[in-house]
Design a protein around this motif. Structure first.
Motif, short mmCIF file in Angstrom:
data_model
loop_
_atom_site.label_atom_id
_atom_site.label_comp_id
_atom_site.label_asym_id
_atom_site.label_seq_id
_atom_site.Cartn_x
_atom_site.Cartn_y
_atom_site.Cartn_z
N GLY A 141 0.85 -1.18 0.00
CA GLY A 141 0.00 0.00 0.00
C GLY A 141 0.89 1.24 0.00
N TRP A 142 0.27 2.41 -0.12
CA TRP A 142 1.06 3.65 -0.13
C TRP A 142 0.17 4.83 0.22
CZ3 TRP A 142 -1.19 1.61 -4.39
CH2 TRP A 142 -1.85 2.47 -5.27
N GLN A 143 0.82 5.96 0.41
CA GLN A 143 0.10 7.18 0.71
C GLN A 143 0.57 8.28 -0.23
OE1 GLN A 143 0.61 9.70 4.46
NE2 GLN A 143 -1.27 8.56 4.89
N SER A 144 -0.39 9.03 -0.75
CA SER A 144 -0.09 10.20 -1.58
C SER A 144 -0.67 11.42 -0.88
CB SER A 144 -0.72 10.07 -2.97
OG SER A 144 -0.15 9.00 -3.69
N VAL A 145 0.17 12.41 -0.63
CA VAL A 145 -0.28 13.65 0.00
C VAL A 145 -0.39 14.69 -1.11
CG1 VAL A 145 0.19 15.42 1.72
CG2 VAL A 145 0.80 13.02 2.18
N ILE A 146 -1.60 15.22 -1.28
CA ILE A 146 -1.91 16.13 -2.37
C ILE A 146 -2.22 17.51 -1.81
CG2 ILE A 146 -3.48 16.54 -4.32
CD1 ILE A 146 -1.83 13.95 -4.61
N ASP A 147 -1.66 18.53 -2.44
CA ASP A 147 -1.91 19.92 -2.05
C ASP A 147 -3.09 20.44 -2.87
OD1 ASP A 147 -1.96 22.61 -1.47
OD2 ASP A 147 0.16 22.96 -1.94
N GLU A 148 -4.25 20.46 -2.26
CA GLU A 148 -5.46 20.86 -2.99
C GLU A 148 -5.63 22.37 -3.08
OE1 GLU A 148 -9.02 18.39 -3.06
OE2 GLU A 148 -8.18 17.35 -1.31
N THR A 149 -4.64 23.14 -2.63
CA THR A 149 -4.69 24.59 -2.83
C THR A 149 -4.17 24.97 -4.21
OG1 THR A 149 -2.48 25.02 -1.90
CG2 THR A 149 -4.36 25.02 -0.35
N THR A 150 -3.58 24.01 -4.91
CA THR A 150 -3.08 24.29 -6.27
C THR A 150 -4.01 23.66 -7.30
OG1 THR A 150 -1.75 22.27 -6.44
CG2 THR A 150 -0.71 24.19 -5.39
N GLU A 151 -3.95 24.18 -8.51
CA GLU A 151 -4.78 23.64 -9.59
C GLU A 151 -4.40 22.19 -9.88
OE1 GLU A 151 -5.51 24.39 -14.32
OE2 GLU A 151 -5.05 26.14 -13.08
N LEU A 152 -3.09 21.91 -9.92
CA LEU A 152 -2.63 20.55 -10.16
C LEU A 152 -3.14 19.62 -9.06
CD1 LEU A 152 -0.96 18.36 -11.57
CD2 LEU A 152 1.02 19.16 -10.25
N GLY A 153 -3.00 20.03 -7.81
CA GLY A 153 -3.48 19.21 -6.69
C GLY A 153 -4.97 18.95 -6.77
N GLN A 154 -5.73 19.94 -7.18
CA GLN A 154 -7.18 19.76 -7.31
C GLN A 154 -7.50 18.73 -8.39
OE1 GLN A 154 -8.72 23.72 -7.94
NE2 GLN A 154 -7.96 24.41 -5.94
N LEU B 195 -3.84 20.32 2.53
CA LEU B 195 -3.30 19.02 2.13
C LEU B 195 -4.31 17.91 2.41
CD1 LEU B 195 0.33 19.30 3.55
CD2 LEU B 195 -0.46 19.78 1.23
N THR B 196 -4.31 16.92 1.54
CA THR B 196 -5.13 15.74 1.73
C THR B 196 -4.24 14.52 1.56
OG1 THR B 196 -7.05 16.88 0.80
CG2 THR B 196 -7.19 14.47 0.97
N ALA B 197 -4.29 13.63 2.55
CA ALA B 197 -3.53 12.38 2.47
C ALA B 197 -4.47 11.28 2.02
CB ALA B 197 -2.91 12.05 3.82
N PHE B 198 -4.14 10.68 0.88
CA PHE B 198 -4.89 9.54 0.36
C PHE B 198 -4.06 8.30 0.68
CE2 PHE B 198 -6.25 13.09 -2.26
CZ PHE B 198 -7.63 12.93 -2.31
N THR B 199 -4.65 7.37 1.44
CA THR B 199 -3.95 6.14 1.80
C THR B 199 -4.58 4.99 1.02
OG1 THR B 199 -3.46 7.03 3.99
CG2 THR B 199 -3.25 4.64 3.70
N PHE B 200 -3.76 4.32 0.24
CA PHE B 200 -4.22 3.25 -0.63
C PHE B 200 -3.82 1.91 -0.03
CE2 PHE B 200 -3.53 7.03 -3.09
CZ PHE B 200 -4.65 7.11 -3.90
N GLU B 201 -4.77 0.98 -0.01
CA GLU B 201 -4.47 -0.34 0.55
C GLU B 201 -3.67 -1.18 -0.43
OE1 GLU B 201 -8.26 -3.11 -0.01
OE2 GLU B 201 -8.80 -1.20 0.96
N ALA B 202 -2.99 -2.16 0.10
CA ALA B 202 -2.17 -3.06 -0.71
C ALA B 202 -3.04 -3.87 -1.67
CB ALA B 202 -1.38 -4.00 0.20
N GLY B 203 -2.42 -4.41 -2.71
CA GLY B 203 -3.11 -5.30 -3.63
C GLY B 203 -3.77 -4.61 -4.80
N GLN B 204 -3.42 -3.37 -5.05
CA GLN B 204 -3.97 -2.67 -6.20
C GLN B 204 -2.85 -1.95 -6.95
OE1 GLN B 204 -6.95 0.17 -4.91
NE2 GLN B 204 -5.79 0.66 -3.08
N ALA B 205 -3.09 -1.73 -8.23
CA ALA B 205 -2.07 -1.12 -9.08
C ALA B 205 -1.72 0.27 -8.59
CB ALA B 205 -2.58 -1.05 -10.52
#
Length: 148
Positions: A42-55, A78-88
């Motif tokens: 699994g992994w985590q992606s932290v996205i900055d939603e104050t930017t257009e790219l982050g949005q 910021l938003t942290a998206f945590t993805f569970e293992a077993g997916q692309a």
């Protein structure tokens, strides 16, 4: 790339290489086939939603990615998206695995600047022949140096 300037023209050189060309020795692969760490753990992606790219990234994750995740809002947009293992993972399209094929043992005239005479690349049938060719070539150079 840093290289020492050659002392002679390219036709004075011979290049020995052991290669596994991408076109014949590698294929696209899935996360599972390459033991991708994100797929396994699994992994985590932290996205900055104050930017257009982050949005745009957050919208893609939420509405189009098709992946399972949890979402945690943090300070500063910021938003942290945590993805569970077993997916692309999001780099799955770039995964490749090496095929079980032997390397190619090649010799070509010239150097990194090219092969001015256009001599065809020679491919040895086995590593021992390539090593013998290389040793013979090196001995020829040593003999010429010894002559002065």
């Amino acid at each position: 790339m840093n290289r020492i300037d050659p002392a002679m023209p390219p036709e004075s050189y011979k290049t020995y290489a052991i290669v596994a060309p991408k076109s014949t020795h590698w294929v696209d692969a899935t996360c599972a086939q390459v033991d991708c760490a994100h797929y396994l753990n699994g992994w985590q992606s932290v996205i900055d939603e104050t930017t257009e790219l982050g949005q745009r990234q957050a919208h893609y994750i939420r509405k189009q990615s098709g992946r399972r995740f949890t979402e945690e809002r943090r300070e500063g947009g910021l938003t942290a998206f945590t993805f569970e293992a077993g997916q692309a993972c999001f780099n799955a399209a770039k995964h490749q695995r090496r095929l079980d094929r032997p390397e190619l043992y090649v010799v070509r005239d010239g150097d990194f600047r090219g092969n001015p005479r256009g001599t065809p690349i020679r491919q040895h049938a086995n590593p021992a022949d390539w090593v013998d060719d290389f040793a013979t070539h090196q001995q020829g150079i040593a003999d010429e140096i010894a002559k002065g």
